[in-house]
Motif scaffolding. Structure first.
Motif: not given
Length: 117
Positions: A2-13
């Motif tokens: 079961a997945i309860y949270f999603l963290f999606s990262g965006i890398a920037v310069a």
């Protein structure tokens, strides 16, 4: 599993410039400043998007956000000075428009097609 949270990262310069751009994109300040070079927006009950300064990985992120009304979101972004691609239809699936941040990270905005479409 079961997945309860999603963290999606965006890398920037350039974190400071990206923070300003994503604040315009989301239409609000980040919900959390995680660290000196990391900010996070909550976009659903269990879904978060974070922007992190990381020049070595910048520009390689892909993100898709499914929205309730694609035209409204595209118009809202245009009013904020952010241009998307033209809206296109993927037959039988969804409609989408894309935007890239200053580092080249690609964000797709999608809306499911109605059954009758």
């Amino acid at each position: 599993m079961a997945i309860y949270f999603l963290f999606s990262g965006i890398a920037v310069a350039d974190y400071d410039s990206a923070l300003a751009w994503y604040t315009r994109f989301f239409g609000r300040s980040p919900d959390t400043i995680v660290a000196e070079n990391e900010a996070m927006w909550q976009v659903t009950d269990g879904g978060y998007i974070y922007v992190v300064g990381d020049a070595t990985r910048a520009g390689k992120s892909l993100l898709t956000l499914m929205v309730d009304d694609l035209e409204i979101h595209v118009t809202d972004l245009k009013q904020k000075g952010l241009e998307t691609s033209a809206i296109e239809t993927v037959p039988g699936l969804y409609r989408k428009a894309e935007i890239t941040d200053p580092d080249g990270n690609r964000i797709s905005l999608g809306q499911e097609l109605d059954i009758d479409t």
